[in-house]
Scaffold this motif. Structure first.
Motif, PDB file in Angstrom:
ATOM      1  N   ALA A  31      37.134  38.705  31.001  1.00  0.00           N
ATOM      2  CA  ALA A  31      36.707  40.114  31.062  1.00  0.00           C
ATOM      3  C   ALA A  31      35.276  40.215  31.580  1.00  0.00           C
ATOM      4  O   ALA A  31      34.955  41.117  32.362  1.00  0.00           O
ATOM      5  N   ARG A  32      34.423  39.283  31.179  1.00  0.00           N
ATOM      6  CA  ARG A  32      33.038  39.282  31.665  1.00  0.00           C
ATOM      7  C   ARG A  32      32.986  39.070  33.163  1.00  0.00           C
ATOM      8  O   ARG A  32      32.261  39.769  33.894  1.00  0.00           O
ATOM      9  N   GLN A  36      35.344  39.658  35.361  1.00  0.00           N
ATOM     10  CA  GLN A  36      35.901  40.815  36.058  1.00  0.00           C
ATOM     11  C   GLN A  36      34.892  41.956  36.119  1.00  0.00           C
ATOM     12  O   GLN A  36      34.748  42.609  37.162  1.00  0.00           O
ATOM     13  N   SER A  37      34.181  42.172  35.041  1.00  0.00           N
ATOM     14  CA  SER A  37      33.154  43.213  35.023  1.00  0.00           C
ATOM     15  C   SER A  37      31.984  42.844  35.941  1.00  0.00           C
ATOM     16  O   SER A  37      31.411  43.701  36.619  1.00  0.00           O
ATOM     17  N   HIS A  38      31.617  41.587  35.958  1.00  0.00           N
ATOM     18  CA  HIS A  38      30.561  41.051  36.828  1.00  0.00           C
ATOM     19  C   HIS A  38      30.886  41.362  38.292  1.00  0.00           C
ATOM     20  O   HIS A  38      30.062  41.911  39.035  1.00  0.00           O
ATOM     21  N   ALA A  97      33.062  43.533  39.441  1.00  0.00           N
ATOM     22  CA  ALA A  97      33.172  44.979  39.653  1.00  0.00           C
ATOM     23  C   ALA A  97      31.808  45.609  39.924  1.00  0.00           C
ATOM     24  O   ALA A  97      31.678  46.485  40.793  1.00  0.00           O
ATOM     25  N   SER A 151      27.605  50.945  36.182  1.00  0.00           N
ATOM     26  CA  SER A 151      28.443  49.784  35.875  1.00  0.00           C
ATOM     27  C   SER A 151      27.592  48.619  35.375  1.00  0.00           C
ATOM     28  O   SER A 151      27.983  47.918  34.422  1.00  0.00           O
ATOM     29  N   THR A 197      26.432  49.248  31.751  1.00  0.00           N
ATOM     30  CA  THR A 197      27.565  49.075  30.834  1.00  0.00           C
ATOM     31  C   THR A 197      27.872  47.595  30.641  1.00  0.00           C
ATOM     32  O   THR A 197      28.111  47.129  29.515  1.00  0.00           O
ATOM     33  N   HIS A 198      27.857  46.853  31.739  1.00  0.00           N
ATOM     34  CA  HIS A 198      28.120  45.412  31.683  1.00  0.00           C
ATOM     35  C   HIS A 198      27.084  44.707  30.807  1.00  0.00           C
ATOM     36  O   HIS A 198      27.431  43.876  29.954  1.00  0.00           O
ATOM     37  N   SER A 201      27.310  44.526  27.004  1.00  0.00           N
ATOM     38  CA  SER A 201      28.212  43.524  26.424  1.00  0.00           C
ATOM     39  C   SER A 201      27.765  42.105  26.716  1.00  0.00           C
ATOM     40  O   SER A 201      27.958  41.211  25.883  1.00  0.00           O
TER      41      SER A 201
END
Length: 437
Positions: free
Chosen positions: A86-87, A89-91, A93, A109, A112-113, A116
Motif C-alpha cells: 500500500a505504501r 502504491q501511494s508513493h 500515485a 496526495s 496524505t501519504h 501514514s
C-alpha cells in the motif's frame, strides 16, 4: 523483505536491486552524480521493481524529458498495482500526479501519504526546496509552509543528513537564519558529498550578507563535485552573485563563460534557464558588459525546452530573454497568455505575473517610470513566483534601479536601507549612494 535506508519495505526479491535503489536514492537526495545509473542498474537486476522505475521517472521529469517521464511512471504504476505494498502504491500515485504537472493534486496526495509514511524521503522531497510543490503552489507563505512541514516531521527523521539539509534551508528561507544555518552545518558534517547541503549553506550566507565566506566554501569544496552534478552550475551561480556584490563583474562573467552558459552546463533545464537569464539580466541592468550573442544563445536553448511553459517562475526568465532582445511578438504573446490564464483563474501566482512581465519589458526599453509603476503595487507578492529569495531578488533589484533612474530616489533609498538593515551588501551601498545628493 528488502528495505530502503529509512526502514520501509521494498517489493523486490533481489538484494542487489534493492542495494542499487538505496544507492540511487541517496545520490539523488544529495544531488550527486550517479543516481540515474544506480536506478537503471536496479531495473536491470529486477525489471519488475516498480519503485526503481518511479525514481527513474522522477529524474526524467527533473530534466524536462516529459515523454520519457510519463512512459516510465506509467510502467511503475502498472507494476506496483501487481506487486506492491500500500505504501509503494501511494508513493507511485503521488509521483504520477507530480510528473503529470497536477501540482495541487500532487501536494494533497503527498501530504496524505506522509501522514501514514513520514519517512518516505522521496515523497517528502516533493513539497520541499525552491522548485518543489509548495514553492510553485502560488502561495505567498510557501517559505513558512516548508519550515512548518519540516518542523512537524523532524522527530521522524532525527539526525538524518538529507532531512536536516532541507530543514535547515527551510528555516533559512523563513527568516530563522541562525537556527537554519546550524542545522544545515550539521547536515554537511554528516555527509560532505551532499550538494544540497552546500547549496543550503550558500543561501544562509547570502541571507547573512557573507559573499566572501560563500566564495571560500565553494572554492574549498567544489573540486570533489563533478560538473555533471545537478547543482554544479547553480552553486557556481551563487559564486557569481557574490562577485557582483563585490563589484567584480569580470569574475561573474568568467564564471558564466566557464560554467553557466548553456553550451557548458549539464544542469536540469530550469536551473540553466534561470541561472543564465537572471545573471545576464543583473549584468545588463547594472550597465555591465555581457558577451556578444549571449542572449541569443540562451534564447535558442530555451526555445524548445520551454515552448509550452506556463510556470510563472519560468515565465519570469523567458520574458527577461525576450525583453533583453526586444522581441516584441514574443513579449506580446507571453503577456496575452498570462493575462488569459489570470482571467480564467488558472494562474496560481495571481496578478504579479502580468505586472512583472510588463515591468521587465519597460525596463529593457528604458521606461523606468513604467517599470516602477508596474512593480510597486505587487512587490509584496514576489514569493508567489516560487524559487528562493536569492532568485527572486532580481525583480527587486530591477525595481530599485527603475526607482533610482526614474527619480524616485527617496523611495529607492528607503528600500535599500531596509535591505541593508537585514544584511550588508557592498552593491546595495553603491546603489544607495546614487540616491543621495
Amino acid at each position: 523483505m528488502e528495505e530502503d535506508r529509512y526502514g520501509l519495505p521494498l517489493s523486490t526479491a533481489s538484494a542487489e536491486a534493492a542495494a542499487a535503489y538505496r544507492e540511487g536514492i541517496d545520490l539523488l537526495l544529495a544531488f550527486w552524480p550517479g543516481a540515474t545509473a544506480a536506478f537503471e542498474r536496479a531495473i536491470m537486476l529486477d525489471p519488475d521493481f516498480a519503485l526503481a522505475h518511479a525514481a527513474r521517472a522522477r529524474i526524467h521529469a527533473i530534466y524536462l524529458q516529459r515523454e520519457a517521464a510519463l512512459q516510465t511512471i506509467a510502467r511503475a504504476r502498472d507494476l506496483v498495482a501487481k506487486r506492491g505494498t500500500a505504501r509503494e502504491q501511494s508513493h507511485v500515485a503521488a509521483l504520477v500526479l507530480a510528473i503529470e504537472g497536477r501540482g495541487t493534486d500532487a501536494l494533497a496526495s503527498t501530504l496524505t501519504h506522509l501522514a501514514s509514511w513520514p519517512r518516505d524521503a522521496m515523497i517528502m522531497a516533493l513539497p520541499l526546496g525552491a522548485f518543489g510543490l509548495l514553492a510553485f503552489s502560488g502561495r505567498a507563505d510557501h517559505d513558512a509552509a516548508r519550515r512548518d512541514l519540516c518542523d512537524s516531521f523532524a522527530s521522524a527523521y532525527g539526525e538524518d543528513w538529507w532531512f536536516m539539509s532541507n530543514h535547515g534551508w527551510a528555516l533559512t528561507e523563513a527568516g530563522e537564519l541562525a537556527k537554519g544555518r546550524k542545522i544545515t552545518e550539521r547536515s554537511f558534517a554528516l555527509r560532505r558529498h551532499n550538494a544540497y547541503a552546500v547549496h543550503a549553506l550558500l543561501h544562509a550566507m547570502f541571507e547573512a550578507g557573507a559573499p566572501d565566506e560563500a566564495d571560500a566554501l565553494v572554492e574549498g569544496w567544489i573540486g570533489d563535485y563533478d560538473r555533471t552534478g545537478m547543482l554544479h552550475g547553480h552553486i557556481c551561480w551563487h559564486q557569481a552573485l557574490g562577485a557582483l556584490d563585490r563589484g567584480d563583474a569580470d569574475k561573474a562573467l568568467a564564471i558564466y563563460a566557464d560554467v553557466l552558459r548553456p553550451a557548458m552546463d549539464t544542469a536540469p533545464p530550469l536551473n540553466t534557464l534561470s541561472d543564465c537569464a537572471s545573471l545576464l539580466w543583473r549584468l545588463m541592468a547594472d550597465a555591465q558588459p555581457i558577451p556578444p550573442d549571449a542572449w541569443t544563445e540562451v534564447a535558442t536553448y530555451a526555445q524548445n525546452r520551454f515552448a509550452g511553459s506556463t510556470l510563472p517562475f519560468a515565465e519570469m526568465h523567458l520574458v527577461m530573454i525576450a525583453a533583453a532582445m526586444h522581441d516584441g511578438p514574443a513579449l506580446k504573446g507571453r503577456l496575452a497568455a498570462m493575462e488569459r490564464r489570470l482571467a480564467e483563474g488558472k494562474l496560481a501566482a495571481g496578478r504579479i505575473v502580468p505586472h512583472m512581465l510588463r515591468a521587465l519589458r519597460a525596463f529593457a526599453d528604458g521606461n523606468w517610470r513604467g517599470c516602477a509603476r508596474e512593480l510597486t503595487p505587487v512587490m509584496g507578492d514576489l514569493a508567489r513566483l516560487g524559487g528562493s529569495h536569492a532568485q527572486r531578488e532580481v525583480i527587486e533589484d530591477t525595481w530599485i534601479l527603475a526607482l533610482i533612474r526614474s527619480g524616485a530616489t527617496e523611495k529607492a533609498r528607503a528600500v535599500l536601507d531596509a535591505r541593508l538593515h537585514r544584511r550588508p551588501s557592498a552593491r546595495d551601498m553603491r546603489w544607495r549612494a546614487l540616491t543621495v545628493g
